[in-house]
Motif scaffolding. Sequence first.
Motif, PDB file in Angstrom:
ATOM      1  N   ILE A   1      -6.947   2.761 -31.159  1.00 38.90           N
ATOM      2  CA  ILE A   1      -8.104   1.428 -32.231  1.00 38.90           C
ATOM      3  C   ILE A   1      -7.959   1.835 -33.380  1.00 38.90           C
ATOM      4  O   ILE A   1      -7.718   1.928 -34.706  1.00 38.90           O
ATOM      5  CB  ILE A   1      -9.077   1.830 -32.068  1.00 38.90           C
TER       6      ILE A   1
ATOM      7  N   ALA B   1     -12.484   4.985 -32.959  1.00 41.21           N
ATOM      8  CA  ALA B   1     -11.783   4.764 -31.676  1.00 41.21           C
ATOM      9  C   ALA B   1     -12.639   5.377 -30.593  1.00 41.21           C
ATOM     10  O   ALA B   1     -13.176   4.694 -29.265  1.00 41.21           O
ATOM     11  CB  ALA B   1     -10.510   5.857 -32.277  1.00 41.21           C
TER      12      ALA B   1
ATOM     13  N   VAL C   1     -15.279   2.317 -29.899  1.00 45.00           N
ATOM     14  CA  VAL C   1     -14.844   1.682 -28.835  1.00 45.00           C
ATOM     15  C   VAL C   1     -13.849   1.684 -27.323  1.00 45.00           C
ATOM     16  O   VAL C   1     -14.466   1.162 -26.158  1.00 45.00           O
ATOM     17  CB  VAL C   1     -13.569   0.798 -29.554  1.00 45.00           C
TER      18      VAL C   1
END
Length: 172
Positions: A114, A146, A149
Amino acid sequence: MQHSTHPHHEQHSHPGHHETHPAGHGGGVSWSMAARATLHCLTGCAIGEILGMVIGTAFGWGNASTMITAIVLAFFFGYSLTLRSILRAGVGFKAAFRVALAADTLSIAVMELIDNGVITLWPSAMNAQLADALFWTSLALSLVLAFAVTTPVNKWMIGRGKGHAVVHRYHH
């Protein structure tokens, strides 16, 4: 840690953690527990990522070399933070290293995918210099995304007795 002879009734309680969760399934894993595991991982990743980007940018390396350095250092520091805490618990290096790999590999990989994906796709971010606001803005936003996620990934893994659930077995 309390142990039961039946794995689905095993309860893990962690000092400083107010949640208790059953090993083997995700029902009792809180978002705050997943966020703490992700924040731990993010700390190591961010140290490595920032250091790699700074090194590559300062030495005028190309984008690919800089990104590879940042990723390698992110894994190194991510694993190192976990390894340090497990070694402090009195676990031997070889066993601690295996635990760190099991606990952090997927989390770090998702975070790096990410993070580096955002920087790669952000117009001009790959060419920003250390003195540019774009360098720091894109890096900070990529790490925030990041984290967002990776937290559900860690929640899922902890709920199945994987990831940072493995590390918590050594925190006592």
